[in-house]
Design a protein around this motif. Structure first.
Motif, PDB file in Angstrom:
ATOM      1  N   ALA A 155      14.922  53.379  15.532  1.00 35.36           N
ATOM      2  CA  ALA A 155      14.581  54.518  16.407  1.00 35.36           C
ATOM      3  C   ALA A 155      14.872  54.175  17.864  1.00 35.36           C
ATOM      4  O   ALA A 155      15.350  55.017  18.640  1.00 35.36           O
ATOM      5  CB  ALA A 155      13.111  54.880  16.234  1.00 35.36           C
ATOM      6  N   SER A 156      14.621  52.926  18.231  1.00 34.98           N
ATOM      7  CA  SER A 156      14.898  52.502  19.612  1.00 34.98           C
ATOM      8  C   SER A 156      16.398  52.517  19.890  1.00 34.98           C
ATOM      9  O   SER A 156      16.830  52.885  20.984  1.00 34.98           O
ATOM     10  CB  SER A 156      14.340  51.096  19.857  1.00 34.98           C
ATOM     11  OG  SER A 156      12.963  51.091  19.652  1.00 34.98           O
ATOM     12  N   ILE A 157      17.187  52.113  18.895  1.00 32.36           N
ATOM     13  CA  ILE A 157      18.649  52.123  19.085  1.00 32.36           C
ATOM     14  C   ILE A 157      19.136  53.569  19.278  1.00 32.36           C
ATOM     15  O   ILE A 157      19.934  53.864  20.171  1.00 32.36           O
ATOM     16  CB  ILE A 157      19.369  51.475  17.872  1.00 32.36           C
ATOM     17  CG1 ILE A 157      19.056  49.983  17.830  1.00 32.36           C
ATOM     18  CG2 ILE A 157      20.869  51.700  17.957  1.00 32.36           C
ATOM     19  CD1 ILE A 157      19.608  49.282  16.601  1.00 32.36           C
ATOM     20  N   VAL A 158      18.633  54.466  18.413  1.00 33.87           N
ATOM     21  CA  VAL A 158      19.061  55.878  18.495  1.00 33.87           C
ATOM     22  C   VAL A 158      18.767  56.444  19.882  1.00 33.87           C
ATOM     23  O   VAL A 158      19.643  57.033  20.537  1.00 33.87           O
ATOM     24  CB  VAL A 158      18.344  56.719  17.409  1.00 33.87           C
ATOM     25  CG1 VAL A 158      18.547  58.206  17.641  1.00 33.87           C
ATOM     26  CG2 VAL A 158      18.839  56.333  16.026  1.00 33.87           C
ATOM     27  N   VAL A 159      17.557  56.255  20.350  1.00 30.14           N
ATOM     28  CA  VAL A 159      17.181  56.840  21.639  1.00 30.14           C
ATOM     29  C   VAL A 159      17.860  56.073  22.786  1.00 30.14           C
ATOM     30  O   VAL A 159      18.173  56.653  23.834  1.00 30.14           O
ATOM     31  CB  VAL A 159      15.644  56.898  21.784  1.00 30.14           C
ATOM     32  CG1 VAL A 159      15.058  55.551  22.139  1.00 30.14           C
ATOM     33  CG2 VAL A 159      15.242  57.933  22.815  1.00 30.14           C
ATOM     34  N   GLY A 160      18.124  54.799  22.571  1.00 27.95           N
ATOM     35  CA  GLY A 160      18.825  54.010  23.590  1.00 27.95           C
ATOM     36  C   GLY A 160      20.250  54.489  23.777  1.00 27.95           C
ATOM     37  O   GLY A 160      20.737  54.622  24.915  1.00 27.95           O
ATOM     38  N   ILE A 161      20.931  54.764  22.673  1.00 30.58           N
ATOM     39  CA  ILE A 161      22.303  55.296  22.765  1.00 30.58           C
ATOM     40  C   ILE A 161      22.269  56.669  23.449  1.00 30.58           C
ATOM     41  O   ILE A 161      23.109  56.985  24.300  1.00 30.58           O
ATOM     42  CB  ILE A 161      22.950  55.393  21.356  1.00 30.58           C
ATOM     43  CG1 ILE A 161      23.186  53.987  20.802  1.00 30.58           C
ATOM     44  CG2 ILE A 161      24.255  56.173  21.407  1.00 30.58           C
ATOM     45  CD1 ILE A 161      23.675  53.954  19.362  1.00 30.58           C
ATOM     46  N   ALA A 162      21.262  57.467  23.072  1.00 36.34           N
ATOM     47  CA  ALA A 162      21.130  58.791  23.710  1.00 36.34           C
ATOM     48  C   ALA A 162      20.997  58.644  25.223  1.00 36.34           C
ATOM     49  O   ALA A 162      21.602  59.395  25.994  1.00 36.34           O
ATOM     50  CB  ALA A 162      19.905  59.512  23.150  1.00 36.34           C
ATOM     51  N   GLY A 163      20.230  57.653  25.654  1.00 36.92           N
ATOM     52  CA  GLY A 163      20.030  57.433  27.089  1.00 36.92           C
ATOM     53  C   GLY A 163      21.275  56.924  27.780  1.00 36.92           C
ATOM     54  O   GLY A 163      21.657  57.418  28.850  1.00 36.92           O
ATOM     55  N   ALA A 164      21.943  55.957  27.177  1.00 36.32           N
ATOM     56  CA  ALA A 164      23.138  55.366  27.801  1.00 36.32           C
ATOM     57  C   ALA A 164      24.234  56.419  27.965  1.00 36.32           C
ATOM     58  O   ALA A 164      24.885  56.506  29.016  1.00 36.32           O
ATOM     59  CB  ALA A 164      23.638  54.206  26.955  1.00 36.32           C
ATOM     60  N   MET A 165      24.429  57.218  26.914  1.00 38.07           N
ATOM     61  CA  MET A 165      25.501  58.229  26.964  1.00 38.07           C
ATOM     62  C   MET A 165      25.162  59.381  27.915  1.00 38.07           C
ATOM     63  O   MET A 165      26.032  60.134  28.330  1.00 38.07           O
ATOM     64  CB  MET A 165      25.753  58.791  25.555  1.00 38.07           C
ATOM     65  CG  MET A 165      26.370  57.805  24.593  1.00 38.07           C
ATOM     66  SD  MET A 165      28.094  57.453  24.998  1.00 38.07           S
ATOM     67  CE  MET A 165      28.914  58.923  24.384  1.00 38.07           C
ATOM     68  N   TYR A 166      23.879  59.535  28.241  1.00 38.62           N
ATOM     69  CA  TYR A 166      23.470  60.653  29.090  1.00 38.62           C
ATOM     70  C   TYR A 166      23.718  60.374  30.579  1.00 38.62           C
ATOM     71  O   TYR A 166      23.663  61.277  31.408  1.00 38.62           O
ATOM     72  CB  TYR A 166      21.973  60.960  28.869  1.00 38.62           C
ATOM     73  CG  TYR A 166      21.600  62.391  29.163  1.00 38.62           C
ATOM     74  CD1 TYR A 166      22.050  63.414  28.334  1.00 38.62           C
ATOM     75  CD2 TYR A 166      20.835  62.726  30.254  1.00 38.62           C
ATOM     76  CE1 TYR A 166      21.731  64.736  28.595  1.00 38.62           C
ATOM     77  CE2 TYR A 166      20.505  64.053  30.525  1.00 38.62           C
ATOM     78  CZ  TYR A 166      20.963  65.046  29.693  1.00 38.62           C
ATOM     79  OH  TYR A 166      20.653  66.360  29.962  1.00 38.62           O
ATOM     80  N   THR A 167      23.975  59.121  30.925  1.00 40.88           N
ATOM     81  CA  THR A 167      24.047  58.758  32.351  1.00 40.88           C
ATOM     82  C   THR A 167      25.123  59.512  33.147  1.00 40.88           C
ATOM     83  O   THR A 167      24.874  59.850  34.310  1.00 40.88           O
ATOM     84  CB  THR A 167      24.226  57.242  32.525  1.00 40.88           C
ATOM     85  OG1 THR A 167      25.297  56.808  31.703  1.00 40.88           O
ATOM     86  CG2 THR A 167      22.967  56.502  32.155  1.00 40.88           C
ATOM     87  N   PRO A 168      26.316  59.801  32.596  1.00 43.09           N
ATOM     88  CA  PRO A 168      27.262  60.582  33.417  1.00 43.09           C
ATOM     89  C   PRO A 168      26.814  62.031  33.633  1.00 43.09           C
ATOM     90  O   PRO A 168      27.241  62.690  34.573  1.00 43.09           O
ATOM     91  CB  PRO A 168      28.558  60.551  32.590  1.00 43.09           C
ATOM     92  CG  PRO A 168      28.415  59.383  31.694  1.00 43.09           C
ATOM     93  CD  PRO A 168      26.958  59.332  31.367  1.00 43.09           C
ATOM     94  N   ILE A 169      25.926  62.529  32.772  1.00 43.26           N
ATOM     95  CA  ILE A 169      25.435  63.905  32.921  1.00 43.26           C
ATOM     96  C   ILE A 169      24.336  63.950  33.975  1.00 43.26           C
ATOM     97  O   ILE A 169      24.288  64.846  34.811  1.00 43.26           O
ATOM     98  CB  ILE A 169      24.917  64.433  31.556  1.00 43.26           C
ATOM     99  CG1 ILE A 169      26.095  64.536  30.582  1.00 43.26           C
ATOM    100  CG2 ILE A 169      24.211  65.768  31.715  1.00 43.26           C
ATOM    101  CD1 ILE A 169      25.697  64.897  29.165  1.00 43.26           C
ATOM    102  N   LEU A 170      23.463  62.981  33.946  1.00 47.01           N
ATOM    103  CA  LEU A 170      22.347  62.941  34.904  1.00 47.01           C
ATOM    104  C   LEU A 170      22.131  61.503  35.352  1.00 47.01           C
ATOM    105  O   LEU A 170      21.846  60.639  34.529  1.00 47.01           O
ATOM    106  CB  LEU A 170      21.085  63.471  34.217  1.00 47.01           C
ATOM    107  CG  LEU A 170      19.915  63.778  35.116  1.00 47.01           C
ATOM    108  CD1 LEU A 170      20.244  64.896  36.080  1.00 47.01           C
ATOM    109  CD2 LEU A 170      18.712  64.173  34.276  1.00 47.01           C
ATOM    110  N   SER A 171      22.269  61.281  36.658  1.00 46.54           N
ATOM    111  CA  SER A 171      22.090  59.915  37.178  1.00 46.54           C
ATOM    112  C   SER A 171      20.688  59.420  36.843  1.00 46.54           C
ATOM    113  O   SER A 171      19.704  60.088  37.160  1.00 46.54           O
ATOM    114  CB  SER A 171      22.279  59.905  38.694  1.00 46.54           C
ATOM    115  OG  SER A 171      23.564  60.378  39.006  1.00 46.54           O
ATOM    116  N   PRO A 172      20.593  58.256  36.189  1.00 50.14           N
ATOM    117  CA  PRO A 172      19.269  57.814  35.736  1.00 50.14           C
ATOM    118  C   PRO A 172      18.376  57.289  36.854  1.00 50.14           C
ATOM    119  O   PRO A 172      18.857  56.673  37.801  1.00 50.14           O
ATOM    120  CB  PRO A 172      19.599  56.685  34.751  1.00 50.14           C
ATOM    121  CG  PRO A 172      20.935  56.200  35.146  1.00 50.14           C
ATOM    122  CD  PRO A 172      21.662  57.351  35.770  1.00 50.14           C
TER     123      PRO A 172
END
Lengths: 338, 452
Positions: free
Chosen positions: A239-256
């Motif tokens: 579950a951590s990997i799934v949400v981690g990938i979701a977070g990493a890939m989201y960075t170009p959409i929204l600056s973290p």
């Protein structure tokens, strides 16, 4: 028609992020029975894997900026570009895809450490205790990230080749005004692939079958001599990997920034409640559904009739679902019901 | 009986003496205080009295959507304190005219400061300012990068009799309907942005345009949209839609997709800080700048620009028109002195937020010197109608009627060919003060009393 198509696409794109986060939340709740309020912080940690990758790849040398004459100014030139020229620039440009390579092992380790180090001590405690400890954990993680990276959002752009938009209107025979950013399409595709991979793992592997059996009846699986607790720990890591990938890939959409997890956490809990606590299919369905509804609610035509609806639509749906079907759209009978 | 009469006489004499003494004391106390040296001592809030130092409160956003501006404001404040105390190269103290400052603190007292985090939230900003006033004993509060915050803190300062020197606040309301006697704004406002941008927009894009507004949903956004609509509609432009967006929305995609099919050929982003960086970046990602609508190139306008935002938006800012209060590339002596001091201290040039905060600190200190006192009503009177030069933007006046500074405004464009990493904005036109002036009465409001 073009406008509606675009809003649907936009909703699916948003829904992809919601579904991925909600999927992880549901996996943890369904297996370990823990309401994990630190899940948003784990999403944020995934995003910061991309930031860390960017920092590592752009480790720089300070060079005097000759364009400034008022004072001594310096600009930073990454060592990768100094050493490898074009190849170095290429690697830096593809930092977000490369960050996945970092995110998978790091997030797995973080997940396992969280479960073994803290959360397992709260399995037999009331949900209120679980919420308090995981919420506290989320705050601690946030503050650690803030102390390292600061409070400001850090831009992490997508590779240059996919920084523009795709003219999908021409491809689909719609108007030429139907364009959509490449990276958001990639994010949607990535979400679908990760969701399919998780479902395949649970559905088509023996390991996944045992996990599903454990989700249905933990005691019986244990009586068969299977160490179900060990498998659930691995699921927490997954579950951590799934949400981690979701977070990493989201960075170009929204600056973290350090707080981004909390913003998504509330929405994701709504998604889980609407989908049905413990239902993986429900989480995915509700994620996409709420994304699309949120996108439609932002249309001017809708807002003209219901002003401000874009701000409350998600919570309005949650209230209606809780009033009419407390177990959620696809929740098991008895869950969240008297 | 005889003894009693004697006692009465004795009592009378004593009473007479006591009454005389008390009368003299009362008469002295009842006299006008201005006949006495240090007459205002301990007569106003946080009076420094005989202390060797004074404390100023720098209340800036250190977290939240405008935190980049806040960090730069704090740098400028620290520099201003150094210069006031006679440290460093003096910066604008060397160029400001007329000037009462001597470089030995303010009225001979060393300047100290405390800082607070507004978090870009009105309630947090008020709590921080309250702490500064009540606990730290500040004489003046300054800072902020949001009009919502500025108006909230300005109101608090008025109630407490503490002068508020606003930082970056661009809403018409700050010196309009919400103006206060104790509040002063050096920064320009949304009306001035519209007045400065209007003629340039007509020249660059013509007068047959359809504009779509995305507007930050708070006081600044509303007045910015109102002003831009007023001036663009006066040119003959049509407003296709004006959509409010929540502050700190992050993902603006659901608000941008409707623009694609709206028939509009100009997108006006009434956003600032991180919101503007996100909305502009996402608008460019959605291909708006590559579009042709109504036979014209689709254009994006950002009415309020800053170099920090340009830095955050990167390539996306190139070629986009907007307005700004000040830019580090200005060649006047005041601007150059400030840029040099700031650059030497921090290694990069100051933003417009830094400039306005630095100038505000110097103006307050100068007004105290002019008044010869820290007593707020006298300091306020010294600043009202004060005309000065040598601090960037040419000849400037703090208008007495609304405490708004009037000076030249810059129309800028994202630089297509930057000569350095900081050369991000190209000055298209220095719009003279006369073009952006207006009657103070149009926005209503009342300043309120000098004494609170």
């Amino acid at each position: 028609m073009d406008a509606i198509f675009l809003q649907i696409l936009n909703g699916l794109d948003k829904g992809g992020a919601y579904a991925l986060i909600a999927l992880g939340l549901t996996l943890v709740f369904g297996t370990l029975g823990v309401v994990n309020f630190a899940h948003g912080a784990v999403f944020m940690l995934g995003a910061f894997c991309a930031v860390t990758t960017q920092h590592l790849l752009t480790f720089s040398k300070k060079v005097k900026d000759e364009g400034i004459t008022f004072f001594d100014a310096y600009k930073e030139v990454p060592y990768l570009e100094i050493w490898w020229g074009e190849t170095g620039s290429f690697i830096i440009d593809y930092k977000v895809p490369f960050s996945i390579l970092l995110a998978v092992p790091v997030m797995l380790l973080i997940g396992l450490a969280m479960e073994r180090g803290l959360i397992r001590f709260f399995y037999n405690r009331p949900h209120a205790d679980q919420i308090l400890v995981t919420f506290g954990l989320a705050i601690v993680i946030q503050e650690i990230v803030k102390s390292i990276y600061g409070a400001n959002p850090i831009p992490v752009p997508a590779p240059e080749i996919v920084s523009g938009s795709a003219n999908i209107g021409i491809l689909l025979g719609l108007g030429d005004s139907v364009v959509y950013p490449w990276w958001r399409l990639i994010y949607l595709a990535n979400a679908l692939v990760v969701i399919a991979a998780v479902f395949s793992f649970l559905k088509f592997t023996t390991y996944g079958m045992v996990v599903r059996a454990g989700m249905q009846d933990r005691e019986t699986v244990g009586l068969l001599g299977i160490n179900i607790q060990h498998r659930f720990t691995v699921v927490f890591g997954l579950a951590s990997i799934v949400v981690g990938i979701a977070g990493a890939m989201y960075t170009p959409i929204l600056s973290p920034d350090y707080h981004m997890g909390m913003d998504f956490l509330v929405l994701s809990f709504v998604v889980v409640v609407v989908g049905g606590m413990g239902s993986l299919e429900g989480a995915v369905l509700a994620g996409f559904m709420l994304g699309v509804l949120q996108s439609f609610a932002a249309m001017n035509e809708v807002k003209a009739v219901f002003p401000g609806i874009d701000q409350i639509i998600v919570y309005l749906v949650a209230v209606i679902i809780l009033l009419t079907r407390p177990r959620g759209l696809m929740g098991r009978k008895g869950v969240m019901e008297d | 009986m005889t003894d009693r009469k004697k006692e009465a006489r004795e009592w009378s004499r004593r009473q007479m003496l006591k009454t005389s003494a008390a009368g003299a004391a009362l008469a002295t106390a009842g006299s006008p205080m201005f006949f006495v040296k240090n007459a205002w001592a301990a007569k106003f809030r946080n009076d420094p009295g005989s202390s060797s130092s004074i404390t100023l409160g720098f209340n800036v956003p250190q977290t939240g959507a405008y935190s980049d501006e806040g960090a730069d404001e704090l740098r400028a404040y620290k520099l201003a304190v150094q210069h006031l105390n006679g440290e460093g190269d003096g910066g604008m103290l060397n160029t400001m005219t007329p000037k009462s400052l001597k470089g030995n603190g303010v009225l001979g007292k060393k300047v100290k400061f405390v800082t607070g985090d507004t978090q870009t939230k009105s309630d947090a900003a008020r709590a921080s300012a309250k702490r500064m006033i009540e606990k730290d004993g500040v004489l003046m509060v300054t800072g902020g990068s949001s009009s919502g915050v500025a108006i909230a803190v300005q109101g608090l300062c008025q109630e407490n009799g503490i002068i508020f020197m606003a930082g970056l606040t661009h809403s018409n309301d700050t010196t309009g309907k919400d103006k206060k006697r104790y509040g002063f704004r050096h920064f320009f406002n949304a009306y001035m942005s519209g007045a400065a941008l209007g003629p340039v927009l007509e020249k660059e894009y013509g007068n047959q345009r359809k504009a779509y507004h995305l507007t930050a949903d708070y006081t600044w956004g509303w007045t910015q949209e109102e002003s831009m609509r007023k001036f663009t509609e006066a040119l003959g432009w049509q407003t296709t839609a004006a959509v409010k967006t929540p502050v700190g929305a992050g993902d603006f995609s659901q608000y941008i997709t409707p623009v694609l099919n709206s028939g509009a050929d100009v997108l006006i982003l009434n956003h600032y800080g991180k919101d503007m960086i996100n909305s502009l970046t996402q608008a460019v990602q959605f291909g708006l700048r590559d579009k042709q609508v109504n036979g014209k190139n689709f254009e994006i306008v950002v009415p309020l620009f800053s170099r920090l935002m340009a830095q955050g938006a990167g390539e996306n800012i190139k070629g986009i028109l907007g307005s700004t209060n000040w830019n580090w590339s200005l060649k006047d002596a005041g601007s150059q002195a400030f840029v040099k001091s700031f650059g030497q201290a921090y290694g990069f040039p100051p933003s417009m937020a830094a400039h306005t905060c630095y100038v505000q600190t110097l103006l307050y200190a100068n007004a105290c010197e002019m008044a010869g006192s820290f007593y707020p009503p006298e300091v306020i009177k010294a600043m009202e109608g004060f005309k000065f030069d040598g601090m960037g933007n040419g000849a400037t006046e703090y208008r007495a009627e609304d405490h708004q500074c009037f000076k030249d405004v810059l129309v800028v464009r994202g630089n297509n060919n930057p000569s350095s990493q900081f050369d991000l904005l190209e000055v298209v036109q220095e719009v003279p003060r006369s073009q952006v002036e207006y009657d103070a009465a149009i926005f209503g409001g009342a300043l309120g009393p000098y004494k609170v």
